[in-house]
Design an enzyme around this catalytic site. Structure first.
Site, PDB file in Angstrom:
ATOM      1  N   HIS A  33       0.701  -1.208   0.093  1.00  0.00           N
ATOM      2  CA  HIS A  33       0.048   0.011  -0.077  1.00  0.00           C
ATOM      3  C   HIS A  33       1.021   1.233   0.036  1.00  0.00           C
ATOM      4  O   HIS A  33       0.610   2.172  -0.470  1.00  0.00           O
ATOM      5  CB  HIS A  33      -0.911  -0.099   1.265  1.00  0.00           C
ATOM      6  CG  HIS A  33      -2.030  -0.907   1.207  1.00  0.00           C
ATOM      7  ND1 HIS A  33      -1.802  -2.470   1.629  1.00  0.00           N
ATOM      8  CD2 HIS A  33      -3.205  -0.947   0.927  1.00  0.00           C
ATOM      9  CE1 HIS A  33      -2.666  -3.059   1.693  1.00  0.00           C
ATOM     10  NE2 HIS A  33      -3.769  -2.237   1.040  1.00  0.00           N
ATOM     11  N   ASP A  75      -4.675  -6.701  -7.732  1.00  0.00           N
ATOM     12  CA  ASP A  75      -4.906  -5.893  -6.266  1.00  0.00           C
ATOM     13  C   ASP A  75      -5.303  -4.497  -6.701  1.00  0.00           C
ATOM     14  O   ASP A  75      -5.368  -4.055  -7.858  1.00  0.00           O
ATOM     15  CB  ASP A  75      -3.846  -5.955  -5.556  1.00  0.00           C
ATOM     16  CG  ASP A  75      -4.081  -5.706  -3.866  1.00  0.00           C
ATOM     17  OD1 ASP A  75      -5.153  -5.176  -3.658  1.00  0.00           O
ATOM     18  OD2 ASP A  75      -3.161  -6.323  -3.043  1.00  0.00           O
TER      19      ASP A  75
END
Length: 703
Positions: free
Chosen positions: A338, A422
């Protein structure tokens, strides 16, 4: 005048056609939208579709009747049908198409809507497991997926490959379908949406939102997805709060893992959510992993595979699309994707033995979908690209790698179901690739659905342009569409001719979410996961009423104290603030008969020897001459920072059930049976406690 006469003539013809449909035999089965199109649909049984497989395990087989329309779209039919069995000695079928087998043999099951009929041949055998072989009917009428694709525009096809999020709009959480969101879904023919905690508040609100989202969908139903892993990744704000995957790894029970998937699947299905980005099949063999950790079942590939597949089957039992992640494996990383771009440097041989093993087993077990990792694997693909962030050369992440997605997943592992990226807004991708560049690369690599593309309108336009210029072939888009539509039909994610009312959905969801049965699973999972890592004869606790128990910590300390207070009234809390303990707090800690240190860390910094809280816990242990018990609330590795504690329990989760199970264990009401699903190192190259270690009261180690 002639123009008016022509329009009147056309109108009269349409009226006559509509009247013909209305009065024809069986016409009453058709819904208003079908009548408006003045088309009579075909009727087929879903298992006759070639793409849906030919085998089924079990003695019950649900069949779904489908109306297939000329424009290529398909709708589920449930009402005003006649189902029949040709041999009731072999199998019966109820009014909803559920086939119940009673003895070995062959049977034909047929369905009619009063005008059109279809049938299917089923062969039932009772061997080690009851098994059904489907003998499909042949013919062009069953090629519905190919026909649907040929009748779609390029814009419709690309829209089906997009799964954006709509978390917030104009500074507010999006918890009701706003007109602009509905317009976006319709305009781009979106294939799905992902929901987050901002979208799902109360049960009633979540049901209404999902219902409205599906109403906005056009030809095909929406994949409505969520990350409901359990434990630290729990999006629903109501319902059952399971401890998480590492707790399941500690419990070592595939039955319990199935129950966990079943509970999550049942609650999601009651809300109308049909896709779960779970289970996490990352093998957490790096104690310093900042993003996976307790989201993993453990460090052993076989344990991860066994628990993950059982969990997956529990989801699928409720019709939920299970998505294993993060391929090829995010467990051996020390960077959160992230926030940055992690690298796993191992060779293909090593990856095959560890990281890839659970995914290979899941593919063999028939998993619906795979999610890729924003991680570089130079052993799989050493391609270098130029970063848009600073111009440096970086390795190509797996999400954008043709060698990983097409070469490894499609060709070597023979997986031909749906692949999700993702989230494309994560910094591992967003920092180094532009929104359109990332989307085009992902599709070229072989991904089917782009999750959370940055700047949706721009990305769709960019992908369409890439197809028109030949950078992406339309054939490549069609292959993804085939997989997406197959998945939707297989899991019943289609428009319905007579959809259930939102009021009926609300009643069902209220009965399901957080039910007593589900809470029992939550309790069982928490109790069986508690791992007694160390015990120098101080547990179970036997305290006099006058003795004082003090719980020290900086996070969740009240939760643990409240649970302990049910067993010992004289339980007090000492909350650690930034400046440490006051003189009065120190006095309370030193004078207490028993101290419980409640540590809660999520990364390597939190459990480091230099962390102020860990320093304090060591001071407490050193300065007290009375028992100190450690509880690793989330991370079993916490004992690395205070190894001289008298006793230590790992509970793997911060939900109420885990605190209750820890309290029960400390006072001897729950016999600890959990086993470490990871090795706990000593931080010096050695080992404090091995994988599989776990103590019980009075019988030493249980290996």
């Amino acid at each position: 005048m002639k123009g008016n006469e022509r329009r009147i003539h056309i109108a009269l013809v349409l009226v006559v056609l509509l009247f013909t449909v209305l009065v024809s035999p069986g016409a009453s089965v058709y819904p208003p939208n079908a009548l408006a199109q003045v088309q009579i649909p075909d009727l087929i049984i879903d298992w006759n579709i070639p793409e849906l497989g030919e085998r089924h395990v079990g003695d019950m087989l649900p069949l779904q009747a489908l109306h297939v329309y000329r424009d290529g779209h398909v709708e589920k039919v449930k009402h005003r049908l006649q189902w029949k069995s040709s041999n009731k000695n072999v199998a019966s079928v109820d009014s909803q198409g559920l086939v119940q087998f009673t003895s070995q043999g062959t049977v034909f099951i047929s369905v009619s809507d009063g005008r059109v009929e279809d049938r299917i041949e089923l062969v039932y055998r009772e061997q080690r497991k009851p098994r059904v072989t489907v003998i499909k009917q042949k013919g062009e009428r069953y090629q519905i997926i190919r026909k649907a694709i040929t009748r779609m525009t390029l814009e419709e096809k690309v829209g089906q490959m997009m799964m954006p999020d709509f978390r917030r709009l104009q500074g507010k959480n999006m918890n009701a379908l706003l007109p602009q969101i509905a317009d976006t879904i319709k305009k781009y023919e979106l294939g799905g949406v992902i929901l987050f905690r901002e979208n799902v508040g109360s049960t009633d609100q979540a049901v209404r939102l999902v219902h409205e989202l599906q109403q906005a969908a056009q030809k095909f139903g929406l994949l409505v997805a969520i990350d409901q892993e359990g434990g630290v990744v729990t999006r629903l704000q109501q319902g059952t709060e399971l401890p998480g995957n590492m707790a399941l790894g500690a419990a070592r029970s595939q039955t319990l893992a199935w129950k966990a998937g079943d509970v999550i699947g049942r609650e999601l299905a009651s809300l109308g959510i049909n896709t779960n980005f779970a289970p996490d099949l990352d093998v957490n063999n790096n104690p310093d992993n900042p993003v996976i950790g307790v989201r993993s079942f453990g460090e052993d590939p076989q344990l991860v595979a066994d628990q993950g597949i059982a969990y997956m089957r529990g989801l699928r039992h409720n019709g939920i699309v299970a998505t294993v992640k993060h391929f090829p494996g995010h467990g051996d990383t020390a960077v959160d994707s992230h926030l940055g771009l992690p690298t796993v440097p191992h060779s293909l041989e090593r990856l095959s033995q560890i990281e890839l093993y659970p995914f290979r087993q899941a593919i063999a077990a028939g998993v619906d979908a795979i999610m890729t990792a924003h991680v570089t694997f130079p052993g799989l693909d050493d391609t270098k690209v130029r970063s848009k962030k600073d111009g440096s050369k970086i390795a190509l992440p797996a999400t954008l790698s043709h060698k990983v997605i097409t070469g490894l997943i499609r060709e070597q592992l023979a997986f031909d179901c749906v692949i999700f990226t993702d989230a494309l807004n994560m910094q591992a991708i967003a920092d180094h690739f532009g929104p359109v560049d990332a989307a085009v690369r992902a599709i070229q690599a072989g991904a089917d659905i782009l999750l959370m593309p940055v700047e949706l309108k721009k990305v769709i336009a960019g992908v369409l342009e890439a197809v028109r210029t030949g950078e992406i072939s339309e054939e490549r888009i069609d292959r993804s569409l085939g997989r997406i539509l197959t998945l939707k039909i297989k899991r019943g994610i289609m428009k319905e001719e007579d959809p259930e009312t939102v009021e009926a959905k609300l009643i069902h969801a209220q009965e399901t979410i957080g039910s007593e049965l589900h809470k029992r699973v939550e309790t069982e999972m928490a109790q069986k996961s508690i791992t007694l890592v160390k015990n120098s004869g101080v547990l179970p606790l036997k305290l006099e009423e006058s003795q004082q128990l003090v719980v020290v910590g900086n996070a969740y300390v009240e939760n643990l104290a409240n649970a302990l207070q049910k067993y010992h009234d004289l339980t007090r809390v000492v909350r650690v603030e930034q400046k440490g303990l006051t003189a009065e707090q120190w006095k309370q800690v030193i004078q207490a008969d028993v101290v419980v240190v409640a540590s809660s860390t999520s990364d390597v910094q939190g459990r480091s020897l230099a962390d102020p809280h860990m320093k304090l816990y060591r001071q407490i242990i050193e300065q007290r001459g009375k028992p100190v018990i450690g509880v690793g609330i989330r991370n079993p590795y916490d004992i690395m920072a205070y190894p001289r504690v008298d006793a230590y329990l790992a509970q793997y989760g911060f939900r109420n059930a885990s605190f209750a199970a820890t309290a029960e264990t400390l006072f001897g009401w729950n016999q600890p049976t959990g086993k470490l699903p990871v090795t706990i190192p000593d931080g010096k190259g050695g080992m404090l406690y091995p994988y599989g270690h776990g103590l019980t009261f009075g019988r030493g180690a249980s290996k």
